[in-house]
Write a protein that holds these residues in place. Sequence first.
Motif, PDB file in Angstrom:
ATOM      1  N   MET A   1       0.840  -1.180   0.000  1.00  0.00           N
ATOM      2  CA  MET A   1       0.000   0.000   0.000  1.00  0.00           C
ATOM      3  C   MET A   1       0.883   1.241   0.000  1.00  0.00           C
ATOM      4  O   MET A   1       1.931   1.271   0.616  1.00  0.00           O
ATOM      5  CB  MET A   1      -0.891   0.027   1.241  1.00  0.00           C
TER       6      MET A   1
ATOM      7  N   SER B   1       0.476   5.826  -0.339  1.00  0.00           N
ATOM      8  CA  SER B   1      -0.443   6.891   0.021  1.00  0.00           C
ATOM      9  C   SER B   1      -0.323   8.046  -0.957  1.00  0.00           C
ATOM     10  O   SER B   1       0.726   8.242  -1.585  1.00  0.00           O
ATOM     11  CB  SER B   1      -0.178   7.374   1.441  1.00  0.00           C
TER      12      SER B   1
ATOM     13  N   GLU C   1     -11.123   3.089   4.109  1.00  0.00           N
ATOM     14  CA  GLU C   1     -10.533   3.773   5.254  1.00  0.00           C
ATOM     15  C   GLU C   1     -10.618   5.284   5.049  1.00  0.00           C
ATOM     16  O   GLU C   1     -10.378   5.794   3.957  1.00  0.00           O
ATOM     17  CB  GLU C   1      -9.077   3.349   5.375  1.00  0.00           C
TER      18      GLU C   1
ATOM     19  N   TYR D   1      -4.516   9.694   1.776  1.00  0.00           N
ATOM     20  CA  TYR D   1      -5.338   8.527   1.445  1.00  0.00           C
ATOM     21  C   TYR D   1      -4.436   7.331   1.221  1.00  0.00           C
ATOM     22  O   TYR D   1      -3.400   7.448   0.555  1.00  0.00           O
ATOM     23  CB  TYR D   1      -6.121   8.767   0.146  1.00  0.00           C
ATOM     24  N   GLU D   2      -4.824   6.187   1.738  1.00  0.00           N
ATOM     25  CA  GLU D   2      -4.110   4.937   1.469  1.00  0.00           C
ATOM     26  C   GLU D   2      -4.679   4.339   0.185  1.00  0.00           C
ATOM     27  O   GLU D   2      -5.892   4.159   0.065  1.00  0.00           O
ATOM     28  CB  GLU D   2      -4.285   3.958   2.626  1.00  0.00           C
TER      29      GLU D   2
ATOM     30  N   ASP E   1      -0.471   0.560  -4.927  1.00  0.00           N
ATOM     31  CA  ASP E   1       0.767   1.111  -5.485  1.00  0.00           C
ATOM     32  C   ASP E   1       0.590   1.665  -6.890  1.00  0.00           C
ATOM     33  O   ASP E   1       1.124   2.725  -7.211  1.00  0.00           O
ATOM     34  CB  ASP E   1       1.863   0.041  -5.499  1.00  0.00           C
TER      35      ASP E   1
ATOM     36  N   ARG F   1     -10.644   8.223  -4.565  1.00  0.00           N
ATOM     37  CA  ARG F   1      -9.951   6.992  -4.959  1.00  0.00           C
ATOM     38  C   ARG F   1     -10.716   6.245  -6.040  1.00  0.00           C
ATOM     39  O   ARG F   1     -10.121   5.646  -6.928  1.00  0.00           O
ATOM     40  CB  ARG F   1      -9.733   6.102  -3.740  1.00  0.00           C
TER      41      ARG F   1
END
Length: 78
Positions: A1, A3, A20, A31-32, A35, A64
Amino acid sequence: MASIRIKDDGSKPVVAPGRESPFKQGEFYVYEVADDVARYWNKIAPGRRDELWKQARKEMKDVRQVIEGFVHKPAHTK
């Protein structure tokens, strides 16, 4: 992951169910993301980043989801 960081413009970020929530770090929301999504975000121009953020707010979507739509778009079909 990985960010991504999005500048805070004073509006509350929309978070999709099951994702999340971003956290605040200085003047940015963090934000996560996967990749490949982070790689795409880092390659695009800052003006385009702002456009995607505005588009997400206008559509009331998680940013996202909007970015992943560009990263994972299907190949051209006949």
